[in-house]
Design a protein around this motif. Structure first.
Motif, PDB file in Angstrom:
ATOM      1  N   ARG A   1       3.272   6.171   5.482  1.00 39.42           N
ATOM      2  CA  ARG A   1       2.598   4.718   6.422  1.00 39.42           C
ATOM      3  C   ARG A   1       1.266   4.573   5.848  1.00 39.42           C
ATOM      4  O   ARG A   1       0.293   3.856   5.130  1.00 39.42           O
ATOM      5  N   GLU A   2       0.755   6.123   6.307  1.00 37.61           N
ATOM      6  CA  GLU A   2      -0.876   5.768   6.284  1.00 37.61           C
ATOM      7  C   GLU A   2      -1.368   6.533   5.275  1.00 37.61           C
ATOM      8  O   GLU A   2      -2.074   5.967   4.736  1.00 37.61           O
ATOM      9  N   LEU A   3      -0.580   6.239   4.139  1.00 37.45           N
ATOM     10  CA  LEU A   3      -0.937   7.010   2.707  1.00 37.45           C
ATOM     11  C   LEU A   3      -0.906   5.791   1.368  1.00 37.45           C
ATOM     12  O   LEU A   3      -1.618   5.276   0.615  1.00 37.45           O
ATOM     13  N   LEU A   4       0.368   4.790   1.958  1.00 37.27           N
ATOM     14  CA  LEU A   4       0.183   3.555   1.553  1.00 37.27           C
ATOM     15  C   LEU A   4      -0.592   2.828   2.333  1.00 37.27           C
ATOM     16  O   LEU A   4      -1.431   1.862   1.078  1.00 37.27           O
ATOM     17  N   ALA A   5      -1.081   3.138   3.201  1.00 36.52           N
ATOM     18  CA  ALA A   5      -2.547   1.799   3.853  1.00 36.52           C
ATOM     19  C   ALA A   5      -3.502   1.994   3.645  1.00 36.52           C
ATOM     20  O   ALA A   5      -4.754   1.161   3.370  1.00 36.52           O
TER      21      ALA A   5
END
Length: 341
Positions: A12-16
């Motif tokens: 999720r952090e990677l996508l954000a």
């Protein structure tokens, strides 16, 4: 936290972070298994969760997984404490709402009750709200131990011991100085000022008017300033009577609010002020239904932009922490309807 939740959070952090823009192909389960040292089942469950959140879109077997969105909406939420009684304030809320949404956050608006904002503040203190916009004039300074960041809109706030105070306002002083300059340049000879000075923004306006008079070498500028407590219709009536008594030749009244102009119009419509037709008036706020309806010069404070800048400043503090000094932002303002002076 189990391995599925841990991996899901990392992805999720990677996508954000923007590493994979919308439409891009996302790493396969095998690639995730190798990169994060997890089982194939863990990678599969994490991707399934992200797909359920609307972040990923899994194609048919063999076609791969693609990025649908880069973050889950909302990333978090912020609050605004606002009295809905004035269209100007709603302009600020409109700008704040749009900017919050553009950055992936939700804005919730709370209206103070008759007893004030105590219950709202108490609830926000224990919530997962990320920060607060203080819009209502009667909100006052939040308690020093209120740990969430706060940005005060429009009216400003006095410094508080033990707490940085952040605000976003228009250039009240500069706009007031410009208004007075235009009034005097138009040839008005007997000008007085009428305002309230109940908050920092109103004080800045009145000071701008006074300094504008001094710039044009108007004598006794300070004595031409008439200050009210709250600006009710009755108080406006008394102020007009006092102005006429002290300055019988008055030909222009510069006010620090369109609301005062509205009440002057009310008094003039109900009282026998024979000199109304020879006296010009200016407002401040460019409020729809006042400045445009009565064709008076006013100041457009750009409330929508105030709301936008306030959210930007608040989210910057949320992401990066409290700055070393108070944030004080001034949004440009402009005189409008000057042809009616």
């Amino acid at each position: 936290m189990n391995k599925v939740d841990e991996l899901t959070g990392k992805l999720r952090e990677l996508l954000a972070s923007g590493a994979f823009p919308a439409g891009a192909r996302f790493p396969s389960e095998y690639e995730l298994q190798e990169r994060y040292s997890v089982s194939r089942a863990t990678a599969n469950k994490a991707m399934a969760l992200l797909s359920a959140e609307g972040l990923l879109e899994r194609g048919r077997r063999g076609s791969g997984t693609f990025v649908k969105n880069t973050f889950r909406f909302p990333k978090g939420w912020i609050a605004a404490i606002e009295d809905f009684s004035h269209p100007y304030n709603m302009g600020m809320i409109a700008g704040a709402t749009q900017e919050a949404f553009a950055q992936g956050y939700m804005l919730s608006v709370f209206r103070p009750g008759i007893s004030g904002s105590g219950d709202i503040i108490k609830s926000l203190r224990s919530s997962d709200c990320l920060g607060v916009l203080g819009v209502a004039y009667r909100l006052g300074a939040l308690p020093p131990d209120f740990e969430k960041p706060v940005i005060y809109l429009d009216c400003g706030i006095e410094p508080q011991p033990g707490r940085l105070t952040h605000s976003v306002m228009c250039d009240n002083y500069g706009a007031a100085l410009e208004m007075m300059g235009k009034v005097l340049a138009a040839g008005k000879k007997e000008v007085v000022m009428l305002g309230i000075e109940s908050s920092i923004n109103r004080k800045l306006r009145m000071q701008g008017f006074v300094d504008g008079m001094k710039k044009f070498n108007v004598e006794n500028a300070e004595t031409r300033k008439f200050v009210m407590h709250h600006g009710s219709r009755h108080e406006v009536k008394l102020a007009l009577q006092k102005i006429l008594r002290l300055y019988p030749g008055v030909d222009f009244i510069v006010t620090d609010s369109d609301d005062i102009v509205f009440r002057i119009m009310q008094v003039w419509d109900s009282e026998n002020f024979a000199w109304r037709n020879r006296v010009g008036i200016s407002g401040f706020g460019d409020v729809r239904g006042v400045a445009d309806l009565h064709n008076i010069p006013s100041v457009n404070q750009h409330p929508w932009h105030i709301g936008v800048e306030a959210v930007k400043a608040l989210l910057d503090i949320v992401k990066n922490g409290e700055p070393e000094e108070s944030v004080q932002i001034e949004v440009p303002a402009e005189v409008v309807n000057a042809e009616y002076i």
